[in-house]
Enzyme design. Structure first.
Site, mmCIF file in Angstrom:
data_model
loop_
_atom_site.group_PDB
_atom_site.id
_atom_site.type_symbol
_atom_site.label_atom_id
_atom_site.label_comp_id
_atom_site.label_asym_id
_atom_site.label_seq_id
_atom_site.Cartn_x
_atom_site.Cartn_y
_atom_site.Cartn_z
ATOM 1 C CB SER A 52 40.993 6.630 -30.733
ATOM 2 O OG SER A 52 41.275 7.114 -32.311
ATOM 3 N N GLY A 53 41.122 4.185 -33.072
ATOM 4 C CA GLY A 53 42.075 3.159 -33.764
ATOM 5 C C GLY A 53 41.201 2.855 -34.968
ATOM 6 N NE ARG B 249 31.586 13.764 -41.192
ATOM 7 C CZ ARG B 249 31.995 12.489 -40.525
ATOM 8 N NH1 ARG B 249 31.226 11.778 -40.156
ATOM 9 N NH2 ARG B 249 33.322 12.259 -40.324
ATOM 10 N N GLY C 33 31.084 -7.342 -32.916
ATOM 11 C CA GLY C 33 31.177 -6.576 -34.363
ATOM 12 C C GLY C 33 32.655 -6.249 -34.637
ATOM 13 C CD GLU D 93 37.758 10.276 -36.448
ATOM 14 O OE1 GLU D 93 38.369 9.599 -35.665
ATOM 15 O OE2 GLU D 93 36.503 9.871 -37.034
ATOM 16 C CE1 TYR D 94 32.951 13.120 -36.801
ATOM 17 C CE2 TYR D 94 31.419 14.890 -37.328
ATOM 18 C CZ TYR D 94 31.505 13.763 -37.136
ATOM 19 O OH TYR D 94 30.750 12.858 -36.857
ATOM 20 N N GLY E 35 34.328 -5.174 -31.199
ATOM 21 C CA GLY E 35 34.242 -6.303 -30.387
ATOM 22 C C GLY E 35 35.190 -7.639 -30.550
ATOM 23 C CG ASN F 128 32.309 6.346 -30.768
ATOM 24 O OD1 ASN F 128 33.394 6.837 -29.937
ATOM 25 N ND2 ASN F 128 32.415 6.271 -31.990
ATOM 26 C CE LYS G 32 37.065 7.587 -30.439
ATOM 27 N NZ LYS G 32 35.987 7.403 -31.247
HETATM 28 N N1 LIG Z 1 34.153 1.087 -36.025
HETATM 29 C C1 LIG Z 1 34.795 2.060 -35.645
HETATM 30 O O1 LIG Z 1 35.661 2.668 -36.461
HETATM 31 C C2 LIG Z 1 34.667 2.422 -34.340
HETATM 32 C C3 LIG Z 1 33.455 2.289 -33.482
HETATM 33 N N2 LIG Z 1 33.355 2.556 -32.254
HETATM 34 C C4 LIG Z 1 32.165 2.402 -31.279
HETATM 35 O O2 LIG Z 1 32.370 0.895 -31.057
HETATM 36 C C5 LIG Z 1 30.832 0.593 -30.938
HETATM 37 C C6 LIG Z 1 30.768 -0.846 -32.022
HETATM 38 O O3 LIG Z 1 31.062 -0.420 -33.088
HETATM 39 P P1 LIG Z 1 31.295 -1.391 -34.174
HETATM 40 O O4 LIG Z 1 32.038 -2.429 -33.750
HETATM 41 O O5 LIG Z 1 32.013 -0.686 -35.317
HETATM 42 O O6 LIG Z 1 29.766 -1.984 -34.660
HETATM 43 P P2 LIG Z 1 29.341 -3.207 -35.388
HETATM 44 O O7 LIG Z 1 27.948 -2.725 -36.186
HETATM 45 O O8 LIG Z 1 30.269 -3.751 -36.397
HETATM 46 O O9 LIG Z 1 29.073 -4.139 -34.052
HETATM 47 C C7 LIG Z 1 28.116 -4.146 -33.102
HETATM 48 C C8 LIG Z 1 27.679 -5.487 -32.788
HETATM 49 O O10 LIG Z 1 26.895 -5.318 -31.632
HETATM 50 C C9 LIG Z 1 25.884 -6.245 -31.685
HETATM 51 N N3 LIG Z 1 24.660 -5.743 -30.888
HETATM 52 C C10 LIG Z 1 23.937 -4.818 -31.197
HETATM 53 N N4 LIG Z 1 23.086 -4.885 -30.087
HETATM 54 C C11 LIG Z 1 23.439 -5.677 -29.176
HETATM 55 C C12 LIG Z 1 22.949 -6.144 -28.050
HETATM 56 N N5 LIG Z 1 21.864 -5.456 -27.523
HETATM 57 N N6 LIG Z 1 23.365 -6.962 -27.529
HETATM 58 C C13 LIG Z 1 24.382 -7.611 -27.941
HETATM 59 N N7 LIG Z 1 25.180 -7.700 -28.934
HETATM 60 C C14 LIG Z 1 24.376 -6.580 -29.798
HETATM 61 C C15 LIG Z 1 25.626 -6.499 -33.226
HETATM 62 O O11 LIG Z 1 25.102 -7.917 -33.431
HETATM 63 C C16 LIG Z 1 26.992 -6.408 -33.794
HETATM 64 O O12 LIG Z 1 27.731 -7.701 -33.772
HETATM 65 C C17 LIG Z 1 29.983 1.680 -31.117
HETATM 66 O O13 LIG Z 1 29.582 2.623 -30.194
HETATM 67 C C18 LIG Z 1 30.955 2.537 -32.205
HETATM 68 O O14 LIG Z 1 30.396 3.852 -32.379
HETATM 69 C C19 LIG Z 1 34.421 3.363 -31.729
HETATM 70 C C20 LIG Z 1 35.457 3.504 -32.379
HETATM 71 C C21 LIG Z 1 35.995 3.200 -33.640
HETATM 72 O O1 LIG Z 2 34.630 6.786 -33.419
HETATM 73 C C1 LIG Z 2 35.130 6.595 -34.763
HETATM 74 C C2 LIG Z 2 36.342 6.893 -35.332
HETATM 75 O O2 LIG Z 2 37.457 7.526 -33.980
HETATM 76 C C3 LIG Z 2 34.099 5.797 -35.463
HETATM 77 O O3 LIG Z 2 34.790 5.356 -36.857
HETATM 78 C C4 LIG Z 2 33.120 6.803 -35.536
HETATM 79 O O4 LIG Z 2 31.964 5.959 -36.307
HETATM 80 C C5 LIG Z 2 33.188 7.934 -36.544
HETATM 81 O O5 LIG Z 2 32.278 8.769 -36.180
HETATM 82 P P1 LIG Z 2 31.150 9.118 -37.488
HETATM 83 O O6 LIG Z 2 30.334 7.845 -37.647
HETATM 84 O O7 LIG Z 2 30.384 10.335 -37.077
HETATM 85 O O8 LIG Z 2 32.167 9.587 -38.738
#
Ligand SMILES: NC(=O)C1=CN([C@@H]2O[C@H](COP(=O)(O)OP(=O)(O)OC[C@H]3O[C@@H](n4cnc5c(N)ncnc54)[C@H](O)[C@@H]3O)[C@@H](O)[C@H]2O)C=CC1
Ligand SMILES: O=C(CO)[C@H](O)[C@H](O)COP(=O)(O)O
Length: 300
Positions: free
Chosen positions: A118-119, A268, A9, A176-177, A12, A95, A169
């Site tokens: 983070s980022g 929130r 996603g 961050e909040y 990734g 997370n 984290k």
């Molecule tokens: N978006 C952000 O700002 C941040 C996100 N994270 C964490 O990183 C992780 C991923 O977040 P995002 O990329 O934003 O989510 P996203 O929703 O954009 O991507 C998740 C991906 O995982 C895939 N997926 C779901 N279940 C699956 C499975 N069982 N097998 C294979 N693929 C599967 C989905 O199809 C999707 O492509 C989460 O734990 C999120 O909390 C951490 C730091 C920052």
């Molecule tokens: O880890 C993150 C940023 O550092 C993600 O963006 C996370 O989704 C933020 O937490 P929340 O969804 O509770 O605002």
């Protein structure tokens, strides 16, 4: 080095791009075929499923999970487990709750690294900040990948034993909040205060040398530039909240006062009351009760 990436996603795909750019090989899998195709376009080898992914990785497997926290991590790990041995390394870059990570680490033969990331997607160009917990040898083995995904060698470190990466984290997100809440309150006062201010200009000025300059403040500047100084039609509704809730729960358990983080979390939750806050409506009515102050009524 060869890395398997599961979960392609927003985050990734960045892991895939940065690892490829650093000259490593990537085998990529996601439940969403389009996401796999995007990774393949970037140069990754597409995998049909997790069996295919592990087959393609051969011995000494290195696998990065970037799926949503919770069930998706458990489901993925359960499927991977039969293919994993003590020489393999699994990184969970999502997370996840730190206690879930400790449980998962105990449940697999592979070395399991919990990696707070983070980022965010907006930080892709710079690279991420990675907070990692788990066995030292596995951290060392993954260092070329961490160097690529992070801003560089200073953008990652081993925090300690299993769980410590996701613990750090979790607290990061609590901070961050609170920071978001502090900026929000300051700008609300400026927006509703006695001067007619251009908030993009305020944010830009603060970002250039002020004590409170930061990336979040740069994002405030961007928000005012793109949405307008009154934030246009951006709704009074803040989603998310799991990592902040965990931070507050842990603070209660450790008897550490974190009133700012709690307050930010509570704001929130408060923002999500579709029908207005019940407590404020009651206060409105009580002022009539004791003081005969006029009750403000909702418009029909
Ligand atoms: N978006 C952000 O700002 C941040 C996100 N994270 C964490 O990183 C992780 C991923 O977040 P995002 O990329 O934003 O989510 P996203 O929703 O954009 O991507 C998740 C991906 O995982 C895939 N997926 C779901 N279940 C699956 C499975 N069982 N097998 C294979 N693929 C599967 C989905 O199809 C999707 O492509 C989460 O734990 C999120 O909390 C951490 C730091 C920052
Ligand atoms: O880890 C993150 C940023 O550092 C993600 O963006 C996370 O989704 C933020 O937490 P929340 O969804 O509770 O605002």
């Amino acid at each position: 080095m060869q890395l398997g990436v599961v979960g392609l996603g927003r985050m990734g795909q960045i892991v895939v791009d940065r690892v490829l750019e650093a000259g490593h090989d990537v085998v990529a899998f996601d439940l969403d075929a389009e996401a796999v195709a995007t990774a393949a376009d970037a140069g990754a080898t597409p995998a049909e499923d997790l069996d295919d992914l592990t087959d393609r990785l051969g011995d000494d497997k290195r696998i990065w999970l970037m799926v949503p926290a919770g069930e998706a991590v458990d489901a993925t790990l359960e499927e991977l487990k039969p293919h994993l041995g003590p020489e393999d390394v699994v990184v969970d870059g999502g997370n996840s709750h730190f206690e879930a990570s400790v449980r998962r680490a105990d449940s697999t033969d592979a070395a399991y690294l919990d990696c707070g990331t983070s980022g965010g997607p907006a930080g892709a160009e710079l690279g991420f900040s990675l907070m990692i917990g788990g066995p030292e040898w596995a951290y060392e083995a993954m260092t070329p990948v961490f160097d690529a995904v992070a801003t560089g060698p200073d953008g990652h470190d081993r925090m300690g034993e299993s769980g410590s990466g996701h613990y750090v984290k979790m607290v990061h997100n609590g901070v961050e909040y609170a920071l978001m809440q502090a900026y929000g309150e300051g700008f609300e006062l400026l927006a509703d205060g006695r001067y007619d201010l251009d908030l993009e200009s305020v944010a830009r000025t603060w970002n250039n040398g002020a004590v409170i300059r930061s990336w979040l403040l740069e994002l405030c500047e961007e928000a005012f530039r793109e949405e307008g100084t009154d934030l246009g039609d951006v709704a009074d509704h803040v989603a998310g909240g799991s990592t902040g809730t965990w931070t507050v729960q842990e603070a209660l358990e450790q008897e550490v006062p974190v009133p700012l983080i709690y307050q930010a979390l509570a704001e929130r939750f408060g923002s999500r009351a579709d029908d207005g806050r019940f407590s404020r409506r009651l206060a409105n009515r009580l002022r009539y009760g004791f003081g005969r102050h006029e009750v403000q009524r909702r418009e029909e």
